[in-house]
Design a protein around this motif. Structure first.
Motif, mmCIF file in Angstrom:
data_model
loop_
_atom_site.group_PDB
_atom_site.id
_atom_site.type_symbol
_atom_site.label_atom_id
_atom_site.label_comp_id
_atom_site.label_asym_id
_atom_site.label_seq_id
_atom_site.Cartn_x
_atom_site.Cartn_y
_atom_site.Cartn_z
ATOM 1 N N MET A 75 0.825 -1.200 0.000
ATOM 2 C CA MET A 75 0.000 0.000 0.000
ATOM 3 C C MET A 75 0.863 1.255 0.000
ATOM 4 S SD MET A 75 -2.985 -1.210 -0.313
ATOM 5 C CE MET A 75 -3.797 0.387 -0.319
ATOM 6 N N ILE A 166 0.163 4.038 7.662
ATOM 7 C CA ILE A 166 -0.110 2.634 7.317
ATOM 8 C C ILE A 166 0.637 1.760 8.312
ATOM 9 C CG2 ILE A 166 -0.114 0.914 5.475
ATOM 10 C CD1 ILE A 166 0.461 3.245 3.519
ATOM 11 N N PHE A 176 -4.982 1.155 7.275
ATOM 12 C CA PHE A 176 -4.677 2.223 6.314
ATOM 13 C C PHE A 176 -5.495 3.442 6.707
ATOM 14 C CE2 PHE A 176 -5.334 4.541 2.366
ATOM 15 C CZ PHE A 176 -4.139 4.412 1.679
ATOM 16 N N HIS A 209 -7.662 0.526 -2.351
ATOM 17 C CA HIS A 209 -7.567 -0.864 -1.905
ATOM 18 C C HIS A 209 -7.472 -1.801 -3.107
ATOM 19 C CE1 HIS A 209 -9.641 -4.500 0.244
ATOM 20 N NE2 HIS A 209 -8.359 -4.712 0.021
ATOM 21 N N GLY A 212 -4.150 -1.646 -4.574
ATOM 22 C CA GLY A 212 -3.182 -2.435 -3.828
ATOM 23 C C GLY A 212 -3.199 -3.895 -4.236
#
Length: 272
Positions: A75, A166, A176, A209, A212
């Motif tokens: 991330m 994070i 996150f 997300h 990621g």
């Protein structure tokens, strides 16, 4: 904001600590969204600093997402990788790095799409990052750059202090957290603030997300060994003297009153 930072523009350890404290604070935050391992808060209960129509207003929003299938390191890479951002960021108009100031600080430009009928916004920010064994922190705030003055077709907004924390939860999971304290330069009605916290912020968080989850496959095909945010010697950005930069304060920019456009739009938002 410390005197040292005012003089040098560069962040110090106190600023990172203050940002982290705000990220995990609970007082004066009102939860606006809580669904599917994601929460969004807006700051409330602060004194009103504007009393006239058209005055600027500080907007502060915090989003937290529990990610169960992507590592903290991945991330962190996603947030830094400017080429990849073009693939996933649904609100971005234009984004590019301008220069680097030191091994963990750079300057960049970003513009984004605002809900109609608002004018789109842009910012020039100084970004800096810190990495420890159990945490990644990225912060940014607005600066004046001699070659990137406000554009006539966009409203120059102000990032007062914005960024991410994070934290790993496991080898392939993380917490996150995103916090933004900004002045969008405009007198924004309630429906815009509500849409930002209840619709736009969760949408962007879901996008990052998904980004990621898809990053490893994309990076394998796009310069897999190039990560200048981890290996500063790889950076091709020109070096810049921080003395050429100054903090961008909101009161030096034109304020845009867009409330006259809003009545019909607000009614439409309410009906939907």
């Amino acid at each position: 904001m410390s005197t040292k930072r005012r003089e040098t523009v560069l962040p110090d350890d106190d600023l990172f600590a203050d940002f982290r404290r705000q990220c995990f604070a609970t007082e004066n935050w009102h939860k606006k969204y809580d669904k599917n391992d994601m929460q969004v808060w807006v700051e409330v209960g602060l004194p009103k600093k504007q009393v006239i129509k058209g005055a600027s207003k500080i907007h502060k929003i915090k989003c937290k997402m529990t990610i169960k299938d992507v590592s903290a390191a991945t991330m962190y890479d996603v947030l830094h990788d400017g080429q990849y951002r073009k693939k996933w960021d649904p609100t971005m108009l234009e984004s590019f790095d301008i220069a680097r100031v030191n091994a963990r600080t750079d300057v960049g430009y970003y513009s984004w799409i605002c809900p109609k009928p608002l004018k789109n916004r842009d910012v020039v920010t100084l970004r800096s990052w810190q990495v420890t064994d159990d945490e990644y922190i990225i912060i940014n705030y607005s600066v004046k750059h001699p070659k990137y003055a406000p554009r006539t077709n966009l409203v120059r907004a102000i990032s007062i202090l914005t960024g991410y924390v994070i934290k790993p939860i496991g080898p392939n999971s993380c917490s996150f957290l995103y916090l933004s304290q900004a002045d969008p330069k405009g007198s924004l009605p309630t429906w815009v603030v509500n849409k930002a916290s209840q619709v736009l912020a969760p949408k962007v968080m879901r996008c990052v997300h998904t980004a990621g989850k898809d990053y490893a496959a994309w990076k394998e095909q796009n310069f897999p060994d190039q990560k200048p945010w981890l290996f500063p010697e790889q950076s091709t950005l020109p070096m810049m003297d921080p003395g050429e930069l100054s903090l961008q304060r909101a009161d030096s920019l034109e304020n845009v009153d867009e409330t006259s456009k809003m009545d019909a739009q607000e009614e439409n938002e309410d009906s939907n």
